[in-house]
Design a protein around this motif. Structure first.
Motif, mmCIF file in Angstrom:
data_model
loop_
_atom_site.group_PDB
_atom_site.id
_atom_site.type_symbol
_atom_site.label_atom_id
_atom_site.label_comp_id
_atom_site.label_asym_id
_atom_site.label_seq_id
_atom_site.Cartn_x
_atom_site.Cartn_y
_atom_site.Cartn_z
ATOM 1 N N VAL A 1 0.853 -1.180 0.000
ATOM 2 C CA VAL A 1 0.000 0.000 0.000
ATOM 3 C C VAL A 1 0.893 1.235 0.000
ATOM 4 O O VAL A 1 1.783 1.360 0.841
ATOM 5 C CB VAL A 1 -0.938 0.020 1.223
ATOM 6 C CG1 VAL A 1 -1.661 1.361 1.323
ATOM 7 C CG2 VAL A 1 -1.950 -1.111 1.133
ATOM 8 N N VAL A 2 0.672 2.141 -0.953
ATOM 9 C CA VAL A 2 1.469 3.362 -1.046
ATOM 10 C C VAL A 2 0.537 4.555 -1.238
ATOM 11 O O VAL A 2 -0.634 4.408 -1.587
ATOM 12 C CB VAL A 2 2.477 3.298 -2.220
ATOM 13 C CG1 VAL A 2 3.469 2.166 -2.029
ATOM 14 C CG2 VAL A 2 1.749 3.160 -3.561
ATOM 15 N N GLY A 3 1.093 5.735 -1.030
ATOM 16 C CA GLY A 3 0.364 6.966 -1.331
ATOM 17 C C GLY A 3 -0.893 7.175 -0.527
ATOM 18 O O GLY A 3 -1.839 7.799 -1.021
ATOM 19 N N ALA A 4 -0.934 6.683 0.703
ATOM 20 C CA ALA A 4 -2.120 6.859 1.534
ATOM 21 C C ALA A 4 -2.195 8.299 2.021
ATOM 22 O O ALA A 4 -1.267 8.804 2.658
ATOM 23 C CB ALA A 4 -2.084 5.896 2.711
ATOM 24 N N VAL A 5 -3.287 8.982 1.705
ATOM 25 C CA VAL A 5 -3.475 10.372 2.120
ATOM 26 C C VAL A 5 -4.906 10.568 2.585
ATOM 27 O O VAL A 5 -5.805 9.781 2.281
ATOM 28 C CB VAL A 5 -3.175 11.361 0.967
ATOM 29 C CG1 VAL A 5 -1.757 11.191 0.456
ATOM 30 C CG2 VAL A 5 -4.176 11.195 -0.170
ATOM 31 N N THR A 6 -5.112 11.644 3.328
ATOM 32 C CA THR A 6 -6.445 12.067 3.733
ATOM 33 C C THR A 6 -6.762 13.368 3.024
ATOM 34 O O THR A 6 -6.014 14.344 3.136
ATOM 35 C CB THR A 6 -6.518 12.272 5.259
ATOM 36 O OG1 THR A 6 -6.264 11.028 5.906
ATOM 37 C CG2 THR A 6 -7.897 12.771 5.664
ATOM 38 N N LEU A 7 -7.831 13.366 2.261
ATOM 39 C CA LEU A 7 -8.260 14.574 1.557
ATOM 40 C C LEU A 7 -9.143 15.367 2.509
ATOM 41 O O LEU A 7 -10.281 14.998 2.783
ATOM 42 C CB LEU A 7 -9.016 14.208 0.278
ATOM 43 C CG LEU A 7 -8.215 13.369 -0.726
ATOM 44 C CD1 LEU A 7 -9.067 13.006 -1.927
ATOM 45 C CD2 LEU A 7 -6.954 14.103 -1.165
ATOM 46 N N ASN A 8 -8.593 16.453 3.015
ATOM 47 C CA ASN A 8 -9.302 17.259 4.001
ATOM 48 C C ASN A 8 -8.904 18.718 3.842
ATOM 49 O O ASN A 8 -8.242 19.093 2.872
ATOM 50 C CB ASN A 8 -9.008 16.760 5.423
ATOM 51 C CG ASN A 8 -7.514 16.743 5.720
ATOM 52 O OD1 ASN A 8 -6.715 17.368 5.023
ATOM 53 N ND2 ASN A 8 -7.120 16.025 6.751
ATOM 54 N N ALA A 9 -9.286 19.550 4.805
ATOM 55 C CA ALA A 9 -9.042 20.980 4.689
ATOM 56 C C ALA A 9 -7.571 21.340 4.751
ATOM 57 O O ALA A 9 -7.168 22.412 4.295
ATOM 58 C CB ALA A 9 -9.811 21.722 5.794
ATOM 59 N N THR A 10 -6.736 20.453 5.296
ATOM 60 C CA THR A 10 -5.310 20.759 5.410
ATOM 61 C C THR A 10 -4.465 20.038 4.365
ATOM 62 O O THR A 10 -3.234 20.098 4.420
ATOM 63 C CB THR A 10 -4.783 20.399 6.819
ATOM 64 O OG1 THR A 10 -4.989 19.000 7.058
ATOM 65 C CG2 THR A 10 -5.497 21.224 7.880
ATOM 66 N N PHE A 11 -5.114 19.356 3.433
ATOM 67 C CA PHE A 11 -4.348 18.754 2.354
ATOM 68 C C PHE A 11 -3.635 19.874 1.601
ATOM 69 O O PHE A 11 -4.168 20.967 1.457
ATOM 70 C CB PHE A 11 -5.258 17.971 1.410
ATOM 71 C CG PHE A 11 -4.492 17.064 0.494
ATOM 72 C CD1 PHE A 11 -3.998 15.858 0.939
ATOM 73 C CD2 PHE A 11 -4.244 17.432 -0.815
ATOM 74 C CE1 PHE A 11 -3.271 15.018 0.100
ATOM 75 C CE2 PHE A 11 -3.530 16.605 -1.659
ATOM 76 C CZ PHE A 11 -3.040 15.397 -1.199
ATOM 77 N N ASN A 12 -2.451 19.591 1.108
ATOM 78 C CA ASN A 12 -1.467 20.540 0.570
ATOM 79 C C ASN A 12 -0.509 21.006 1.657
ATOM 80 O O ASN A 12 0.551 21.533 1.355
ATOM 81 C CB ASN A 12 -2.089 21.784 -0.088
ATOM 82 C CG ASN A 12 -2.902 21.456 -1.287
ATOM 83 O OD1 ASN A 12 -2.481 20.667 -2.115
ATOM 84 N ND2 ASN A 12 -4.078 22.067 -1.399
ATOM 85 N N GLU A 13 -0.890 20.823 2.915
ATOM 86 C CA GLU A 13 -0.014 21.194 4.026
ATOM 87 C C GLU A 13 0.546 19.951 4.728
ATOM 88 O O GLU A 13 1.678 19.954 5.207
ATOM 89 C CB GLU A 13 -0.778 22.046 5.038
ATOM 90 C CG GLU A 13 -1.359 23.327 4.442
ATOM 91 C CD GLU A 13 -2.297 24.033 5.406
ATOM 92 O OE1 GLU A 13 -2.339 23.626 6.595
ATOM 93 O OE2 GLU A 13 -2.994 24.977 4.982
ATOM 94 N N ASP A 14 -0.243 18.901 4.811
ATOM 95 C CA ASP A 14 0.179 17.690 5.503
ATOM 96 C C ASP A 14 1.306 17.000 4.730
ATOM 97 O O ASP A 14 1.334 16.999 3.499
ATOM 98 C CB ASP A 14 -0.998 16.716 5.643
ATOM 99 C CG ASP A 14 -2.176 17.340 6.370
ATOM 100 O OD1 ASP A 14 -1.932 18.255 7.185
ATOM 101 O OD2 ASP A 14 -3.317 16.924 6.126
#
Length: 430
Positions: free
Chosen positions: A365-378
């Motif tokens: 599993v790769v590239g696990a992200v959370t799309l939320n209001a702080t995405f681009n900062e996390d």
């Protein structure tokens, strides 16, 4: 190979026909634990190099799809474009590839929904006939809600309901008492050639479809009394993806903030124009702008999750868009194969958040992200640029140039103008 509610596009061509709701099927539902998991397979490309290693590539692709589904246990499979290499396979049995593609899905008794890509239209391959073949299976949720030659085929939406919902197939198009938790929108970016002709088909979402989306999303918001959180899929990326590749923060795609393999040139929707000269068409490179109505429609929708300023119109709030993973051993490039996963929970959905990752053919599993209001900062872990190949590399027997689809795993980006979307567009708006 490889896109809530009033939209700002002012004078769009009126749609020739709008169907109010999907064909009656058992409703798609969240699990009792409140999750809805989507496995997305992009650029499957069955039928390439049929006289050589092609059948082995297709068998390997089926194995990948099976292993990903077994590991992820999705509630829905999305086949996001370029199911068949219509420009490569010339046999009269070309539609039999649909049966081979969906075989591992049917074996697991899972529903699926498709968008079609630019390789799914050619002299020897008809989008309409592909849909007809898909609809011979009870598990196919693929629809056509916009008629007309210019619209393409796979333009539709699917609602997803809570596990405890009493909505059934007959009530899905009904009144306000049956409100979905999630809407999934599917768009046809067209491309390729029209069936039994050598005439070019435009490679962008048509304005008739934009008009349908504008009207339908507004009607649904009125019916339900609120904007329902939504995810959308399209095959060819919008032009903003190409812009972001060159003009992202710091002039590049950030591998820590937008993890993925940024290793393929993006040629998005309307990446070139054609002009008539002396009775023939001539290809003119350069962005034509024909996907601007589609981009405006998505970006200007009310209730979208907050992101960067798109600049298309006042009140545009931005989108999270995700690139997919090359699934098939057909199609150019030797990036490692796999499929993007979208994990929606009712709890996170209320906060405008969802999770996504990529499951590779290795099981990793790769590239696990959370799309939320702080995405681009996390910050996230970088994704390695891993390659795989079989005997007889996929480049054999096909052109090596980059088309208007993409083949690697693009980052999951949350820019408003775009984020990496191409082979897959997991376009999430709230």
């Amino acid at each position: 190979m490889l896109s809530d509610t009033l939209l700002l596009v002012a004078a769009l061509v009126s749609v020739t026909a709008v169907r109010a709701a999907p064909t009656a099927k058992p409703p798609l539902q969240f699990t009792a634990n409140g999750t809805f998991h989507i496995s997305v397979f992009n650029d499957i490309h069955f039928g390439e190099n049929a006289s050589g290693q092609g059948r082995l590539w297709d068998m390997k692709t089926s194995t990948i799809m099976a292993s990903v589904m077994d590991a992820e246990k999705p509630q829905l499979v999305v086949l996001n474009g370029d199911l068949i290499s219509g420009d490569q396979y010339q046999g009269a049995d070309i539609l039999d590839h649909i049966d081979r593609i969906v075989k591992p899905i049917v074996a697991r008794r899972l529903p699926w929904a498709s968008t079609y890509g630019n390789h799914d239209s050619n002299y020897n391959l008809s989008r309409d006939q592909m849909l007809q073949r898909e609809k011979t299976y009870n598990g196919s949720y693929t629809e056509r809600m916009v008629e007309g030659k210019n619209a393409g085929v796979t333009n539709y939406y699917l609602p997803v309901y809570a596990a405890d919902s009493d909505c059934d197939a007959s009530s899905q198009s009904g009144g306000s008492g049956c409100v979905p938790e999630l809407l999934m929108w599917f768009f046809d970016s067209r491309g390729g050639a029209y069936y039994r002709t050598h005439d070019r088909q435009p490679d962008w979402v048509d304005t008739t479809v934009v008009d349908w989306f504008t009207k339908t999303s507004a009607q649904l918001a009125t019916r339900y009394g609120r904007v329902v959180p939504s995810i959308a899929f399209v095959h060819i990326p919008i032009h903003a993806a190409a812009v972001l590749e060159k003009q992202g923060p710091g002039g590049r795609v950030d591998p820590r903030r937008h993890p993925g393999v940024d290793d393929d040139k993006i040629n998005g929707q309307s990446s070139h124009d054609w002009i008539a000269k002396n009775g023939t068409e001539k290809k003119v490179m350069g962005y034509g702008g024909h996907d601007v109505p589609f981009m405006k429609a998505l970006a200007a929708a009310r209730g979208l999750q907050k992101g960067l300023d798109v600049g298309f119109a006042d009140g545009a709030t931005g989108l999270h868009l995700c690139y997919g993973q090359h699934t098939g051993y057909g199609g150019y490039g030797n990036w490692i194969r796999g499929g993007r996963q979208i994990v929606v929970t009712r709890e996170k959905l209320r906060n405008g958040t969802l999770d996504t990752h990529t499951r590779l053919e290795t099981g990793e599993v790769v590239g696990a992200v959370t799309l939320n209001a702080t995405f681009n900062e996390d910050l996230y872990e970088e994704v390695p640029d891993t390659r795989t190949s079989m005997v007889g590399p996929p480049e054999q027997g096909k052109g090596k140039g980059v088309g208007n689809e993409a083949a690697g795993m693009r980052p999951a980006l949350g820019m408003s103008l775009t984020a990496a979307i191409s082979v897959l567009l997991c376009l999430c708006f709230y």
